[in-house]
Enzyme design. Structure first.
Site, PDB file in Angstrom:
ATOM      1  CD  GLN A 115      -3.430  -4.476   6.416  1.00 40.49           C
ATOM      2  OE1 GLN A 115      -3.263  -3.517   5.676  1.00 40.49           O
ATOM      3  NE2 GLN A 115      -4.100  -5.561   6.040  1.00 40.49           N
ATOM      4  CE  LYS A 155      -3.883  -2.338   2.101  1.00 40.15           C
ATOM      5  NZ  LYS A 155      -4.484  -2.849   3.331  1.00 40.15           N
ATOM      6  CG  ASP A 182     -10.174  -0.188   4.780  1.00 38.52           C
ATOM      7  OD1 ASP A 182      -9.924  -0.533   3.612  1.00 38.52           O
ATOM      8  OD2 ASP A 182      -9.535  -0.594   5.766  1.00 38.52           O
TER       9      ASP A 182
END
Ligand code: NDP
Length: 297
Positions: A98, A54, A121
């Protein structure tokens, strides 16, 4: 029939190029560089790889990447304090924690602590609610990537029968909502559904997100259907030369590809789209927070 291979890697690369071009325009016009902050708690090897990827792709798109690493012993209060400081930091546009988190930390509390406008997200209840009610928010990356692949391959999805196998908050439910918004007739199936092969066989579009290696076989698939395999499973690969595991999807690729009209491979299908959509969400969040008009997304 041998299915057309939907190349997620190629599509994700072109999306990332388009995002990089938009970032460059925004930098030049507004002197703004979108910024994504990613938090890793602990040392889970797969999570470390995801976070590294990422960061690399965020920088490659011309955006700023910040990585925070906390020890696996970090408390929930420590993580919430970090999120609070990132919520208040004007320079940060996107915050991603995460997952999974160590067991002493409540995942739901952490997700709900992220400012919804920075929730790239798309997991916060505010963003889930906006999606469910057809309003503009930040959409979860994996289902968004699936929708973009479907629209690229099929064009208008109106009137198609879509089946989503799996009903998680991060994949199955938002996927079904996106497909419904795209005017498909959508069915959600799960572990309590009766006669899954029959349900799946009615699908013109079948999206599979169950976390069960190669569960869906060719005899579950309507001839000519478009199959999106979200699953990423590590299975033993004793004969492998370089690794003792291989990655496989939730669909048995060989038997499915002999029936389907089109199918995503694993790896190289949905996976690359997830990161590309994260970059997209970061760009969108950065522009919306500053009232910058952004066309084409
Ligand atoms: P979850 O475990 O949260 O949800 C799985 C869903 O599948 C549940 O709704 C469950 O039903 C259903 N299910 C499980 N087993 C069966 C079964 N035997 N028959 C019918 N339904 C079943 O998983 P996620 O949604 O988070 O992920 C699904 C898959 O997608 C995983 O392989 C994951 O690794 C992958 N993934 C890939 C991503 C990518 O970037 N490509 C990103 C995110 C996930 P019930 O609700 O009844 O328990």
């Amino acid at each position: 029939m041998t299915a057309h291979l939907i190349d997620g890697k190629k599509f994700a690369t072109s999306l990332a190029d388009k995002i990089a071009a938009s970032v460059s325009i925004i930098k030049n016009t507004y002197q703004v560089t979108p910024c994504l902050a990613v938090v890793l708690v602990g040392t889970d090897p797969a999570s470390q790889v995801y976070v590294r990827n990422k960061g690399q792709q965020t920088r490659a798109a011309g955006m700023t990447s910040i990585e925070h690493k906390l020890p696996s012993t970090a408390s929930e209060a420590q993580l919430l304090a970090l999120i609070d400081s990132m919520n208040k930091d004007e320079a940060i546009d996107g915050i991603l924690i995460q997952l999974p988190l160590p067991e002493q930390i409540n995942e739901a509390s952490v997700i709900q602590a992220i400012a919804p406008e920075k929730d790239v997200d798309g997991f916060h209840v505010v963003n889930a609610g906006l999606l469910a009610t057809g309003h503009r928010g930040l959409v979860p990356c994996t289902p968004l990537g699936c929708l973009l692949l479907l629209q690229d391959h099929l064009g208008d999805l109106s009137g198609a029968n879509a089946v989503v196998l799996g009903r998680s908050n991060i994949v199955g439910k938002p996927m079904a909502q996106l497909l419904t918004a795209a005017h498909t007739t959508t069915t959600i199936a799960h572990s309590r559904s009766c006669d899954l092969p029959k349900i799946c066989k009615q699908a013109d579009i079948l999206v599979v997100a169950v976390g069960n290696p190669e569960m869906v076989t060719g005899d579950w698939i309507k001839p000519g259907a478009t199959v999106i395999d979200v699953g990423i499973n590590r299975v033993a690969n004793p004969t492998g030369t370089d690794r003792d595991y291989r990655l496989t999807g939730d669909v048995d690729f060989v038997s499915a590809a002999s029936v389907a009209g089109a199918i995503t491979p694993v790896p190289g299908g949905v996976g690359p789209m997830t990161i590309a959509c994260l970059l997209r969400n970061t760009l969108i969040a950065g522009c919306r927070r500053r009232n910058i008009e952004l066309d084409g997304y």
